[in-house]
Design an enzyme around this catalytic site. Sequence first.
Site, PDB file in Angstrom:
ATOM      1  N   ALA A 100       0.856  -1.183   0.000  1.00  0.00           N
ATOM      2  CA  ALA A 100       0.000   0.000   0.000  1.00  0.00           C
ATOM      3  C   ALA A 100       0.888   1.227   0.000  1.00  0.00           C
ATOM      4  CB  ALA A 100      -0.910   0.003   1.229  1.00  0.00           C
ATOM      5  N   CYS A 101       0.599   2.165  -0.906  1.00  0.00           N
ATOM      6  CA  CYS A 101       1.310   3.432  -0.929  1.00  0.00           C
ATOM      7  C   CYS A 101       2.823   3.211  -1.077  1.00  0.00           C
ATOM      8  CB  CYS A 101       0.959   4.221   0.328  1.00  0.00           C
ATOM      9  SG  CYS A 101       1.414   5.970   0.301  1.00  0.00           S
ATOM     10  N   THR A 102       3.637   3.777  -0.204  1.00  0.00           N
ATOM     11  CA  THR A 102       5.086   3.666  -0.321  1.00  0.00           C
ATOM     12  C   THR A 102       5.617   2.331   0.202  1.00  0.00           C
ATOM     13  OG1 THR A 102       5.373   4.797   1.795  1.00  0.00           O
ATOM     14  CG2 THR A 102       5.438   6.148  -0.196  1.00  0.00           C
ATOM     15  N   GLY A 103       4.729   1.423   0.565  1.00  0.00           N
ATOM     16  CA  GLY A 103       5.184   0.068   0.885  1.00  0.00           C
ATOM     17  C   GLY A 103       5.887  -0.572  -0.298  1.00  0.00           C
ATOM     18  N   ALA A 153      -1.202   2.791  -5.398  1.00  0.00           N
ATOM     19  CA  ALA A 153      -0.749   4.172  -5.273  1.00  0.00           C
ATOM     20  C   ALA A 153      -0.989   4.645  -3.843  1.00  0.00           C
ATOM     21  CB  ALA A 153      -1.476   5.047  -6.284  1.00  0.00           C
TER      22      ALA A 153
END
Length: 312
Positions: A100-103, A153
């Site tokens: 998720a996201c910047t993971g 994103a």
Amino acid sequence: MISIGIILFPGFQALSLATGTVFEYANLEVERQVYRVDLISEHGGPVSSSLGFAVQTRPFGSERYDTLLVVGDNDLAVGSVGLIDYLRRAPDFARRVASACTGSFHLAAAGLLDGRRATTHWYHAREFKQRYPQVPLDEDRIFTLDGPIWTSAGMTASIDLALALVEQDLGVEVTRQVARSLVVYHRRAGGQSQFSALLELDPKSDRIQTALAFARQNLRQPLSVEQLAQAAHLSPRQFSRLFRAETGQSPAKAIEHLRLEAARLMMESGWHSIDIVARDTGFADPERMRRAFLRAYGQPPQVIRRSLQLQS
């Protein structure tokens, strides 16, 4: 039962926990526990979030998961050795691995994204490409799927990814009901842009904002400068000068971007013919829309549609 392991680490972005709610409501929708969600971390115990509150977690162990999802954070913190090693081994004990996201930075650090399509929060896309040039980054996507690896994103896009996982497991009707319960749009297609044409234009004055809102609500009309100026309560000359000063674009180019965005959304959300899409978004005829797509995307609408259907 489908087991979900959500991987947390100190400073994780609190909104990422919303992914667990999607699985919770899937259980409620089918009236049985299809999903079991574990919050896990390298050492277990309480893990502090980006908002300062702590969440109780289980330590990494030998348990197998159907899906592992690593969350992101606000500061692009470098993952610990233990976290990266756990992710590197994840394909051995999980059917799907997601971020998720910047993971996605952690998945890339573990080598799981090498040669695979991925996405991340648009704000950190340039940094991602500098750190991991071996990863083909789709920086303008809500989420991506490449084999068993899923990436989303930023921020609320992780909800779209979780809904897509549920749709793969339980079907589109369950997912639609979950989305309705959560009061979110029924899963945005993975290929949908992270950006909005109106946000990109970023008008400053109420008058230009009003004109653009009028345009978006009336895309089927010709939308001349005179019409837009009237909506803004300006003369055509004043309107054109102010519009370019605030947006950096001519009114005609901005309206074309709004039409393109609307056309892509229609192609993502249904099976409308190209003729209907062109008519309803104000292009007047398919050939005019085709030329606009070629200018903006380098591909005609039919190719874009096939790509969106493959990604959704």
